[in-house]
Write an enzyme that holds these catalytic residues in place. Structure first.
Site, mmCIF file in Angstrom:
data_model
loop_
_atom_site.group_PDB
_atom_site.id
_atom_site.type_symbol
_atom_site.label_atom_id
_atom_site.label_comp_id
_atom_site.label_asym_id
_atom_site.label_seq_id
_atom_site.Cartn_x
_atom_site.Cartn_y
_atom_site.Cartn_z
ATOM 1 N N LYS B 121 0.812 -1.214 0.000
ATOM 2 C CA LYS B 121 0.000 0.000 0.000
ATOM 3 C C LYS B 121 0.847 1.265 0.000
ATOM 4 O O LYS B 121 0.411 2.300 -0.487
ATOM 5 C CB LYS B 121 -0.954 -0.035 1.183
ATOM 6 C CG LYS B 121 -2.061 -1.037 0.881
ATOM 7 C CD LYS B 121 -2.832 -1.455 2.087
ATOM 8 C CE LYS B 121 -3.560 -2.752 1.748
ATOM 9 N NZ LYS B 121 -4.226 -3.331 2.886
ATOM 10 N N GLU B 205 -4.617 6.943 7.451
ATOM 11 C CA GLU B 205 -5.194 7.919 6.541
ATOM 12 C C GLU B 205 -6.491 8.484 7.088
ATOM 13 O O GLU B 205 -7.112 7.919 7.987
ATOM 14 C CB GLU B 205 -5.356 7.360 5.130
ATOM 15 C CG GLU B 205 -6.353 6.286 4.994
ATOM 16 C CD GLU B 205 -6.296 5.608 3.615
ATOM 17 O OE1 GLU B 205 -7.273 4.960 3.273
ATOM 18 O OE2 GLU B 205 -5.281 5.748 2.906
ATOM 19 N N HIS B 240 -14.813 -3.417 8.368
ATOM 20 C CA HIS B 240 -14.053 -3.410 7.121
ATOM 21 C C HIS B 240 -14.039 -4.748 6.417
ATOM 22 O O HIS B 240 -13.195 -5.014 5.575
ATOM 23 C CB HIS B 240 -12.642 -2.870 7.335
ATOM 24 C CG HIS B 240 -12.708 -1.504 7.929
ATOM 25 N ND1 HIS B 240 -13.032 -0.407 7.182
ATOM 26 C CD2 HIS B 240 -12.616 -1.095 9.208
ATOM 27 C CE1 HIS B 240 -13.096 0.625 7.979
ATOM 28 N NE2 HIS B 240 -12.861 0.248 9.209
ATOM 29 N N ARG B 296 -4.761 -9.520 -6.919
ATOM 30 C CA ARG B 296 -5.236 -10.910 -6.885
ATOM 31 C C ARG B 296 -6.680 -10.932 -7.341
ATOM 32 O O ARG B 296 -7.276 -9.906 -7.591
ATOM 33 C CB ARG B 296 -5.184 -11.413 -5.440
ATOM 34 C CG ARG B 296 -5.955 -10.469 -4.518
ATOM 35 C CD ARG B 296 -6.229 -11.057 -3.166
ATOM 36 N NE ARG B 296 -6.492 -10.018 -2.174
ATOM 37 C CZ ARG B 296 -7.662 -9.458 -1.926
ATOM 38 N NH1 ARG B 296 -8.724 -9.814 -2.618
ATOM 39 N NH2 ARG B 296 -7.809 -8.533 -1.006
#
Lengths: 131, 505
Positions: B121, B205, B240, B296
């Site tokens: 990331k 973030e 999430h 993926r």
């Protein structure tokens, strides 16, 4: 004793339903009209009621709500704990879950260790209520 | 570019429903399958379906599915000439991709360099700058001390999300709402990252509070051509973890769709991407922000397959065999609407606590435009070792509203006995006006179902005359000789399906 799940044709108030039933040990599972539920076959248990299970439980005991591994203990014996405060961090199915104390009090006993695999309902931490 | 490389035997370094999905693709392509499985997964659907099986280690994923050496050794022992990693586990591990290639096998997935460039990331954010895709403000520094991370979180401004840099699937992600809870949540994310992905590195973030989760499916072939296969909306998430996904998103205009699709393709091209990949964005106030790239196959790939009429897993395998050309962009036109519901083994009425145990039976109501991706069957054990997802239900219909109605009907007829499932919860969410009107954001579950179904008075849970009458009727059926308890059946995990007393209906 256990049985394979079987389909049952069922008529009720002039309508036909396709239901299912299966039993295993002391549990029987049912499905009809979009609803799946289980009932204890031998012992009496709360079934489909609206009451919260926690109301019946001792708020001074923090129990494992699922089988899993103890990741972290947030309090030591003798530490003060507020109601709703995180006491234990568990991991199950690769997710961490924080277990909170239902009561305010002081940690009387820690019944598990970090890294330990515990079963559902295992007592993890016992509190004493501070007067 | 190398010429046609034939794949004759494919090793699957995964488990559950995705292993079954890959086995299906292998059968259609005339490729033999070798399932690399842990000791805990001997009695599962994939284990029974695979042509061959190699046990690669104990139940704990760190010693089996996350063990690069064990997987490579298993694949070689099984005589495989290629490896498909599925999703989760080692699927985004560049080291695994390299180890597979070094061992002389074909890697079914993006090149290791592309996994590193786009999948990590932190480096992906740099790539994204080159591709001129907007990003959310955050911190991705190498200083991983808790104090530094807390300071950075405060600078960004709460709420802030902390994520495992090597992560995915909701593990190692936490929303921090105040400075007070920051240190513990950051430490927790680091621990989860270490446990699940072998790395404690996290980044921070800004947490957008009414954003939609929109992701673009991309596919690159070995000649360097990349197309985008439209988007999926996955705003219905809890902790999430995605729960309901659909294609296309009800929230995109054609212009926004093209802008996001083209940004995703630019990103894939910059990374020299190949095979299936997904570029995730957050969308708020008609502005989109790059979130991460998953290098993926995605869990929710079937909804894309349903609206576009493609087979992403076969395409991955054929591309790895150098026998594939990506679909030209202009040929990719979506038709109708597809929805996927993830069936989790958890107690919908107890805040989604995992439910483990032996499956007594399942019934998946077949019909047109319905697809069931199932990893476990009657007699199989749902263990606490792995992800709680046991199946996916996917429907397609001509419009979004019809697809929602179809899903409701399919879930009403779907039966899982032996473990609790989230089916009642899925039905409540599908019926919520915010969902039916397509207005849901990633806050949907937290706002409307903060404790799942635990806190509310749910009609669906209440017993009525019908359920009571059915239970007493069913009891008489069960005692009338239907019981076929076996003294062995429940103990022997290696029994063959045909000798099982736990037959599917």
């Amino acid at each position: 004793m256990s049985s394979t799940m079987q389909a049952i044709e069922f008529e009720f108030e002039g309508r036909r339903y396709k239901g299912f039933v299966a039993s295993q040990g002391s549990e029987t599972w049912y499905h009809v009209d979009g609803r799946t539920w289980k009932e204890a076959t031998s012992t009496r248990r709360r079934v489909g009621g609206q009451g919260k299970a926690s109301a019946l439980e001792d708020p001074r005991v923090v129990k494992a709500p699922m089988p899993g591994k103890i990741v972290k203990l947030m309090k030591a014996v003798g530490a003060e704990v507020g109601a709703g405060e995180v006491v234990v961090v568990m991991e199950a199915m690769k997710m961490e879950y924080t277990l909170k104390s239902a009561a305010e009090g002081r940690v009387a006993e820690i019944l598990c260790a970090v890294g330990e695999q515990v079963s559902l309902g295992a007592e993890l931490v016992r509190l004493e209520v501070v007067v | 570019m190398t010429k046609d490389r034939r794949i004759q035997k494919l090793a699957i370094a995964n488990r559950g429903e995705v292993a079954v999905r890959i086995i299906h693709a292998c059968r259609e392509l005339g490729i033999r399958s070798v399932l690399l499985h842990s000791e805990a997964d001997q009695a599962t659907r994939a284990w029974r379906m695979a042509d061959e099986r190699v046990c690669i280690g104990p139940a704990a994923s760190a010693e089996s599915y996350l063990n690069v050496e064990a997987c490579v050794r298993g694949a070689r022992a099984g005589g495989a000439d290629a490896v498909h990693p599925g999703f989760g586990f080692l699927s985004e591990n560049a080291g695994f991709a390299r180890a597979v290639i070094d061992a002389g096998m074909i890697w079914v997935g993006p090149p290791a360099d592309a996994i590193e460039a786009a999948g990590d990331k932190i480096s992906a954010k740099k790539l994204v700058a080159d591709a001129q895709a907007p990003t959310v403000p955050g911190y991705m520094g190498e200083d991983q001390r808790i104090d530094t991370l807390v300071e950075e979180a405060a600078r960004i401004g709460f709420p802030v999300i902390v994520k495992a840099a090597a992560g995915g699937g909701g593990r190692g992600m936490k929303v921090i709402r105040s400075r007070a809870e920051a240190p513990e949540l950051i430490a927790s994310a680091q621990r989860e990252g270490q446990a699940a992905f072998g790395s404690p590195v996290v980044f921070l973030e800004k947490y957008l509070d009414r954003a939609k989760h929109i992701e673009v499916q991309v596919f690159g072939d070995f000649t360097g051509q990349v197309s985008y296969l439209m988007e999926r909306e996955c705003s219905v998430q809890r902790r999430h973890q995605k729960i309901i996904e659909e294609a296309l998103s009800p929230s995109l205009t054609p212009e926004l769709r093209r802008a996001m699709g083209e940004a995703a393709v630019r990103l894939a091209e910059k990374a020299n991407y190949e095979s299936a990949g997904t570029v995730e964005f957050l969308l708020q106030d008609e502005k989109f922000y790059f979130l991460e790239m998953n290098t993926r196959l995605q869990v929710e790939h079937p909804v894309t397959e349903m609206v576009l009429g493609v087979d992403l897993v076969k395409a991955q395998i054929l591309n790895a065999a150098r026998a594939f050309q990506v679909w030209p962009q202009e040929s990719l036109v979506a038709r109708g609407h597809a929805i996927e519901c993830r069936i989790y083994a958890e107690d919908a009425y107890a805040g989604g606590l995992p439910s483990t145990g032996r499956l007594l039976g399942t019934h998946w109501p077949e019909g047109p435009g319905r697809r069931f991706e199932v990893g476990v069957e009657a007699g199989d054990e749902v263990t606490p070792f792995y992800d709680p997802m046991i199946a996916k239900v996917i429907v397609w219909d001509e419009s979004r509203l019809r697809a929602i109605r179809k899903m409701q009907s399919v879930l009403t007829e779907s039966v899982v006995m032996g473990v609790e499932t989230n089916i009642p919860f899925l039905k409540e969410m599908l019926a919520h006006p915010e969902f039916t009107e397509g207005r849901m954001t990633t806050q949907f579950v937290g706002q409307h179902f903060p404790e799942g179904l635990a806190s509310a008075d749910h009609q669906a849970r209440r017993h009525n005359e019908l359920t009571r009458a059915f239970a007493s009727f069913a009891k008489t059926k069960i005692s009338r000789g239907a019981t076929t308890g076996s003294p062995m059946g429940s103990e022997d995990p290696t029994r063959a399906v045909w000798s099982s007393p736990w037959r599917l209906m």
